[in-house]
Motif scaffolding. Structure first.
Motif, short mmCIF file in Angstrom:
data_model
loop_
_atom_site.label_atom_id
_atom_site.label_comp_id
_atom_site.label_asym_id
_atom_site.label_seq_id
_atom_site.Cartn_x
_atom_site.Cartn_y
_atom_site.Cartn_z
N ALA A 244 48.42 29.31 27.82
CA ALA A 244 47.69 29.86 28.97
C ALA A 244 46.42 30.60 28.57
O ALA A 244 45.41 30.55 29.28
CB ALA A 244 48.61 30.78 29.77
N ASP A 245 46.46 31.27 27.42
CA ASP A 245 45.30 32.08 27.01
C ASP A 245 44.16 31.24 26.46
O ASP A 245 43.08 31.77 26.18
CB ASP A 245 45.72 33.12 25.97
CG ASP A 245 46.58 34.22 26.57
OD1 ASP A 245 46.53 34.39 27.81
OD2 ASP A 245 47.28 34.91 25.81
N LEU B 87 52.38 25.81 30.90
CA LEU B 87 51.34 26.37 30.04
C LEU B 87 51.79 27.69 29.43
O LEU B 87 51.57 27.96 28.24
CB LEU B 87 50.05 26.57 30.83
CG LEU B 87 49.32 25.30 31.28
CD1 LEU B 87 48.21 25.65 32.25
CD2 LEU B 87 48.75 24.54 30.08
N GLU B 88 52.43 28.53 30.22
CA GLU B 88 52.93 29.81 29.72
C GLU B 88 54.02 29.60 28.68
O GLU B 88 54.01 30.23 27.62
CB GLU B 88 53.46 30.64 30.89
CG GLU B 88 52.41 31.16 31.85
CD GLU B 88 51.60 32.31 31.27
OE1 GLU B 88 51.95 32.84 30.20
OE2 GLU B 88 50.59 32.68 31.92
N ALA B 89 54.94 28.71 28.98
CA ALA B 89 56.06 28.48 28.07
C ALA B 89 55.60 27.96 26.71
O ALA B 89 56.22 28.26 25.67
CB ALA B 89 57.05 27.51 28.70
N LEU C 85 38.75 24.84 20.82
CA LEU C 85 38.24 24.25 22.05
C LEU C 85 39.19 24.58 23.19
O LEU C 85 40.40 24.39 23.05
CB LEU C 85 38.10 22.74 21.91
CG LEU C 85 37.02 22.23 20.95
CD1 LEU C 85 37.15 20.73 20.75
CD2 LEU C 85 35.64 22.59 21.47
N PRO C 86 38.70 25.03 24.33
CA PRO C 86 39.61 25.38 25.42
C PRO C 86 40.21 24.14 26.06
O PRO C 86 39.54 23.12 26.25
CB PRO C 86 38.70 26.11 26.41
CG PRO C 86 37.34 25.55 26.16
CD PRO C 86 37.29 25.29 24.68
N TRP D 200 38.29 27.72 46.00
CA TRP D 200 37.81 27.58 44.62
C TRP D 200 38.36 28.75 43.81
O TRP D 200 38.01 29.91 44.07
CB TRP D 200 36.28 27.60 44.54
CG TRP D 200 35.63 26.26 44.63
CD1 TRP D 200 35.09 25.68 45.74
CD2 TRP D 200 35.42 25.32 43.57
NE1 TRP D 200 34.57 24.44 45.44
CE2 TRP D 200 34.75 24.20 44.11
CE3 TRP D 200 35.73 25.32 42.21
CZ2 TRP D 200 34.40 23.09 43.34
CZ3 TRP D 200 35.37 24.22 41.44
CH2 TRP D 200 34.72 23.11 42.00
N ILE D 201 39.24 28.46 42.88
CA ILE D 201 39.80 29.47 41.99
C ILE D 201 39.58 29.00 40.56
O ILE D 201 39.86 27.83 40.23
CB ILE D 201 41.31 29.67 42.25
CG1 ILE D 201 41.56 30.11 43.70
CG2 ILE D 201 41.89 30.70 41.28
CD1 ILE D 201 43.02 30.08 44.10
N VAL D 202 39.09 29.89 39.72
CA VAL D 202 38.89 29.56 38.30
C VAL D 202 39.50 30.67 37.46
O VAL D 202 39.20 31.86 37.66
CB VAL D 202 37.40 29.40 37.95
CG1 VAL D 202 37.25 29.07 36.46
CG2 VAL D 202 36.74 28.34 38.81
N ARG D 203 40.35 30.30 36.53
CA ARG D 203 40.85 31.23 35.52
C ARG D 203 40.35 30.77 34.16
O ARG D 203 40.74 29.71 33.68
CB ARG D 203 42.39 31.30 35.53
CG ARG D 203 42.91 32.42 34.62
CD ARG D 203 44.41 32.60 34.78
NE ARG D 203 45.16 31.59 34.05
CZ ARG D 203 46.47 31.41 34.18
NH1 ARG D 203 47.16 32.15 35.05
NH2 ARG D 203 47.10 30.47 33.49
N TYR D 204 39.48 31.57 33.59
CA TYR D 204 38.86 31.25 32.31
C TYR D 204 39.11 32.45 31.40
O TYR D 204 38.37 33.42 31.41
CB TYR D 204 37.36 31.03 32.53
CG TYR D 204 36.56 30.54 31.35
CD1 TYR D 204 37.05 30.54 30.05
CD2 TYR D 204 35.26 30.07 31.55
CE1 TYR D 204 36.30 30.10 28.98
CE2 TYR D 204 34.49 29.62 30.48
CZ TYR D 204 35.00 29.64 29.21
OH TYR D 204 34.24 29.21 28.15
N PRO D 205 40.20 32.42 30.64
CA PRO D 205 40.58 33.58 29.82
C PRO D 205 39.42 34.06 28.95
O PRO D 205 38.75 33.28 28.29
CB PRO D 205 41.74 33.05 28.98
CG PRO D 205 42.33 31.96 29.82
CD PRO D 205 41.16 31.31 30.49
N GLY D 206 39.20 35.36 28.97
CA GLY D 206 38.12 35.95 28.21
C GLY D 206 36.80 35.95 28.94
O GLY D 206 35.83 36.57 28.49
#
Length: 490
Positions: free
Chosen positions: A301-302, A295-297, A34-35, A344-350
């Motif tokens: 993030a992915d 999140l990266e650490a 689940l994301p 409005w910015i969305v980052r949704y990996p994949g």
């Protein structure tokens, strides 16, 4: 320093219960399946206040700009209302706020020529929120910052589906203690910060702590900044930085409003140069960066959807006139683009392509259905928003129109009205007298060229759509006040 350890036992207990039922019924609550979801909601941030939308912005927002480069930036994303509480309601519920008379900030009742429409002062407990939707599928849920969706604790985040609430109460700004600097004296921050601590950073640290403690579970972290709302207070080091930078800006800072709007004279900022506001924007950006770095650490993030937006346009016509939204017309409290078009910015990996842009029409009503779809959760109750995943993939949305309804006189000078956008065209209807204006936003982003007389058929068709929507959502309008006669009615 960890500030909410006294809540940790409740979080652990909830997660153990979710895990037990997951094993019992064969439902996995793994964060790898689940994301995770992180929502950044910034108060009063204008569309032109970030570098991703405005390369010439006076304000420095490298973390937000990097987020845009790693995800999708929407050029035509909107808030459901030109002020805060209604938009916050729409983000939480996926509904137009007009449906429940949440048409102004809770509870703004400024009078003008006519009395404003009836107004509620709460999001009812019976509403199904984004947090409740996700919590039902095993998500841990966290809220930090500004809530402004109810008058008493009964209506605060912890009673609307959030496991943790840090700072969310009835206030529309940091109205207790020393404002943006500790002591905060916020009744929903149980452990006080050391003197001088900065509120945006405190909220970011709390968000990071929650993410660390729940990194092995799916989670919703909703960081709702009090920034950049008044009072205008900045970190002294950042204020000094921008005071020096402002000395290099020679543009005229202000104009009379009628030069831009054609309504009652009011001063409007036309150049970004306010050092304190700039300091507030950068401090907010640094807080966003802190959460993104966490999140990266943690290697999350992915598998984390990130949404960044605002609740209404930048404040350009009152309370210090701290920012300019040009070339957009108006600002907070106005139904012109400066009051409702948002970052409005969305980052949704994949799903989202790094550095991509979309001109599809989206709105705050779309957050809940989009996140629910990502978590494979069916929405079985009526909402107004749509799943924007096709747009996130670079495709077209099946959306005919977006609507707005603001039957109030705003604190910022905005006038009562309604609006509808269909394609490139936007119709604005004034509630005092029923006058309408039609704009082609593709050719006239500043809403200066009224096409209503030269395009009567389109004007009539769009107005008919708007009036049909009024009936659908049971919209309320201006009331008599005993002095100015009867206001217009659709």
């Amino acid at each position: 320093m960890k500030y909410y350890t006294n809540r940790t036992y409740g979080i652990v207990a909830s997660s153990l219960i979710a895990a037990f039922f997951g094993l019992l019924f064969g439902v996995s609550t793994s964060a790898h399946e689940l994301p995770n979801v992180v929502v950044f909601l910034v108060d009063d941030l204008g569309y032109m206040d970030i570098g991703a939308n405005n390369p010439d912005s006076f304000y420095e927002t490298p973390n937000i700009d990097n987020l845009a480069e790693s995800g999708m930036c929407f050029t035509d994303g909107y808030a459901a209302n030109p002020v805060c509480s209604p938009t916050r309601y729409s983000l939480m519920t996926g509904k137009y706020p007009t449906r429940v008379k949440a048409t102004n900030f809770f509870s703004g009742k400024r009078k003008g020529r006519f009395a404003p429409a009836p107004l509620t002062d709460r999001m009812e407990i019976e509403e199904i929120t984004l947090a409740e939707v996700l919590k039902g599928s095993g998500y841990m849920t966290f809220f930090a910052g500004k809530w402004h969706l109810g008058p008493t604790k009964e209506f605060y985040p912890q009673n609307q589906g959030f496991d943790v609430n840090i700072g969310g109460n009835h206030n529309g700004g940091p109205r207790t203690g020393n404002g943006y600097f500790a002591p905060f004296e916020n009744p929903e921050i149980e452990v006080e910060s050391p003197e001088g601590d900065h509120l945006p950073d405190r909220l970011a640290r709390e968000t990071c702590a929650f993410i660390r403690e729940n990194k092995d579970k799916p989670f919703l972290a909703y960081l709702s900044f009090y920034s950049v709302h008044t009072p205008l207070m900045g970190r002294p080091d950042l204020v000094e930085k921008y005071e020096k930078k402002a000395m290099e800006v020679t543009a005229v800072e202000f104009a009379e409003e009628e030069q831009v709007f054609g309504d009652t004279p009011r001063m409007v900022r036309i150049a970004q140069k306010h050092a304190v506001y700039a300091a507030m924007v950068e401090a907010m950006d640094l807080a966003v960066g802190k959460v993104l770095d966490e999140l990266e650490a943690l290697g999350l993030a992915d598998n984390t959807i990130i949404v960044f937006t605002s609740d209404n346009g930048g404040l350009s016509t009152s309370e210090g006139l701290p920012t300019s939204n040009l070339p957009l017309r108006g600002g907070k409290g106005w139904l012109y683009e400066g009051g409702i078009r948002e970052p409005w910015i969305v980052r949704y990996p994949g799903t989202t392509k790094p550095g991509s842009k979309s001109s599809e029409l989206i709105c705050s009503i779309d957050l809940l259905p989009t996140i629910a779809a990502a978590a494979d959760i069916p929405i079985e109750h009526p909402i107004d928003g749509v799943d924007i995943t096709p747009a996130l993939k670079g495709e077209k949305l099946d959306r005919e129109a977006l609507y707005w309804h603001y039957p109030h006189y705003s604190n910022q000078g905005g006038i009562p009205g309604g609006a509808v956008r269909i394609g490139d065209y936007k119709l604005f209807e004034r509630y005092e007298d029923g006058r309408v204006h039609l704009y082609n936003l593709k050719e006239d982003i500043g809403e200066q060229n009224d096409l209503s007389e030269s395009m009567p058929e389109k004007t009539a068709a769009m107005r008919a759509k708007l009036h049909a929507w009024y009936k659908e959502v049971n919209a309320e309008f201006l009331q008599e006040n005993g002095e100015s006669g009867s206001p217009w009615r659709p």
